[in-house]
Design an enzyme around this catalytic site. Structure first.
Site, PDB file in Angstrom:
ATOM      1  N   HIS A 146       0.830  -1.210   0.000  1.00 26.20           N
ATOM      2  CA  HIS A 146       0.000   0.000   0.000  1.00 26.20           C
ATOM      3  C   HIS A 146       0.862   1.256   0.000  1.00 26.20           C
ATOM      4  CE1 HIS A 146      -3.721   2.255   1.177  1.00 26.20           C
ATOM      5  NE2 HIS A 146      -2.814   3.069   1.731  1.00 26.20           N
ATOM      6  N   GLU A 147       1.844   1.307   0.891  1.00 24.71           N
ATOM      7  CA  GLU A 147       2.684   2.498   1.013  1.00 24.71           C
ATOM      8  C   GLU A 147       3.673   2.621  -0.141  1.00 24.71           C
ATOM      9  OE1 GLU A 147       1.924   4.740   3.048  1.00 24.71           O
ATOM     10  OE2 GLU A 147       0.415   3.491   4.043  1.00 24.71           O
ATOM     11  N   HIS A 150       1.878   4.590  -2.702  1.00 20.63           N
ATOM     12  CA  HIS A 150       1.898   6.030  -2.429  1.00 20.63           C
ATOM     13  C   HIS A 150       3.255   6.631  -2.766  1.00 20.63           C
ATOM     14  CE1 HIS A 150      -2.037   6.263  -0.713  1.00 20.63           C
ATOM     15  NE2 HIS A 150      -1.766   5.521   0.351  1.00 20.63           N
TER      16      HIS A 150
END
Length: 446
Positions: A146-147, A150
């Site tokens: 997920h990160e 980003h």
């Protein structure tokens, strides 16, 4: 329930860490060197929360963010469209879950919660302690992916990337990225959306990849494992009704339950579910054998209205009911194994008429929800199980993969299957939660 030693270790460990941190920060001689050590290693400590941030991976993130700019533009644009769509879906899903929860709280007789797509997971309560390794590993991997989404999207949009980190909150691991907020505020709203939606998009892709691995696992493992030949027993708990000299053992292959064929774990679960919902099946026995095996016994009714005609101390005999030719209901105490072995299953006497031999369909007279189930696991003698079908399902672990060679592990396919299922569930849940248009949920990591 959560084991008390685990609770004591977790609380005691956090108390020790926080106490040591407080003492070192309050010491006049050690405070400066301790705080410098924390800064140098990117560590921070607070009650039940510890985080580590580093710039070691910055070069790798920049390499990813500058790789094939056109492809990344299309990739994160697709993520933006998906994120906006997922935002509406997650709000509807969370609203439905909230309504189900409120209905459950206001209902005097709560029902099962298996129909919910989202459920709160509490280790030791609705998550077995034996599954904690899968659970925490899947959470950490889903959070890291997920990160990474980003971070790579931010670099693609020319936002300065300060570092990547991992944290632990009580026992739950997670990840975060540190971006330069001023750069993030200066770019256009569309660019911001690409960054904000990248995490949800990567979680969705991770879930799809895990699902594909799970779906294609039989093909991947085909050179090493058979499938479609039965369900392989991988574990039998000590308190399982299938545990015993004539029960199931690790390595046995279950091929059928009653007349229900078993080709894999799904068939095992489906057959047991049907047995718990349907009435007890009967067995064909000819009149001469019935008269030979039966013996006089006292008949009495149990509290639930069912009939018992065997001695409570008997471990081999079961009370059977049947209709004679005059349509009167009869009961006979018979040795279960002799009745069942080499017998056809039936529902009525008509199912047993063959070659003009007088036969009866005898049905076990058991307590409500209790079933007599014949489990075939050749070349061993059939196991006769008496009890609730779900007790057999919960206490016996099986796999659809049978090793082609003795040196292969019977647990490897189960580990891969279980891990993929956790990744799909937790990565999907992380996508749903972070798709909600709430600043404190996902955007706060920036």
């Amino acid at each position: 329930m959560i084991p008390i030693p685990v609770v004591v270790c977790v609380l005691g460990g956090w108390c020790a860490i926080y106490l040591a941190d407080t003492l070192l920060k309050s010491s006049s001689s050690l405070k400066a060197s301790y705080e410098d050590w924390l800064v140098n290693y990117g560590l921070s400590v607070s009650p039940f929360h510890m985080r580590w941030q580093t710039a070691l991976f910055n070069r790798q993130f920049y390499n990813w963010g500058r790789w094939k700019p056109r492809f990344l533009y299309l990739w994160f644009s697709m993520g933006m469209v998906f994120g906006i769509t997922a935002m509406f879906g997650s709000v509807i899903l969370l609203g439905k879950t909230l309504m189900q929860t409120l209905t459950q709280m206001l209902t005097e007789a709560p029902t099962a919660q298996n129909d919910r797509m989202l459920q709160v997971v509490v280790p030791g309560v609705n998550l077995p302690v034996s599954q904690l390794t899968y659970f925490f590993s899947a959470i950490l991997i889903s959070g890291v992916i997920h990160e990474v989404g980003h971070g790579v999207a931010a670099i693609r949009e020319q936002v300065r990337f300060n570092g990547f980190g991992i944290f632990i909150f009580i026992v739950y691991p997670g990840a975060f990225v540190d971006l330069f907020t001023t750069h993030l505020q200066l770019i256009s709203p569309v660019q911001q959306l690409r960054i904000f939606c990248a995490g949800v998009w990567h979680n969705f892709v991770l879930g799809v990849v895990s699902f594909m691995v799970l779906f294609l696992l039989p093909a991947f493992l085909f050179p090493f494992y058979y499938t479609g030949v039965g369900a392989l027993v991988t574990e039998v708990t000590e308190d399982s009704p299938a545990n015993g000299p004539r029960g199931l053992f690790v390595g046995d292959i279950v091929t059928s339950l009653q007349d229900c064929p078993i080709y894999g774990v799904e068939d095992w679960n489906s057959c047991l579910g049907d047995f718990s919902q349907k009435s007890q099946i009967g067995y064909c026995i000819n009149a001469a054998t019935l008269q030979q095996l039966s013996f006089p016994a006292r008949v009495y009714r149990r509290l639930d209205g069912t009939v018992e005609c065997c001695s409570n101390s008997s471990l081999t005999d079961i009370c059977f009911s049947y209709n004679n030719n005059l349509d009167s209901h009869r009961y006979a105490c018979l040795p279960a194994r002799k009745v069942i072995e080499a017998s056809r299953v039936c529902r009525t006497n008509a199912d047993c008429q063959k070659d003009f031999v007088s036969s009866f369909c005898v049905t076990p007279s058991l307590e409500n929800q209790t079933r007599l189930i014949r489990v075939k696991h050749p070349p061993h003698m059939d196991m006769l199980f008496v009890g609730h079908p779900m007790h057999l399902q919960y206490t016996v672990s099986l796999s659809s993969f049978v090793p082609r060679h003795n040196f292969l592990s019977i647990d490897l396919p189960v580990v891969i299957e279980t891990f993929c299922k956790y990744i799909i569930s937790l990565s999907g849940a992380l996508a749903v939660i972070n798709a909600v248009p709430c600043f404190a949920l996902d955007v706060s990591v920036f």
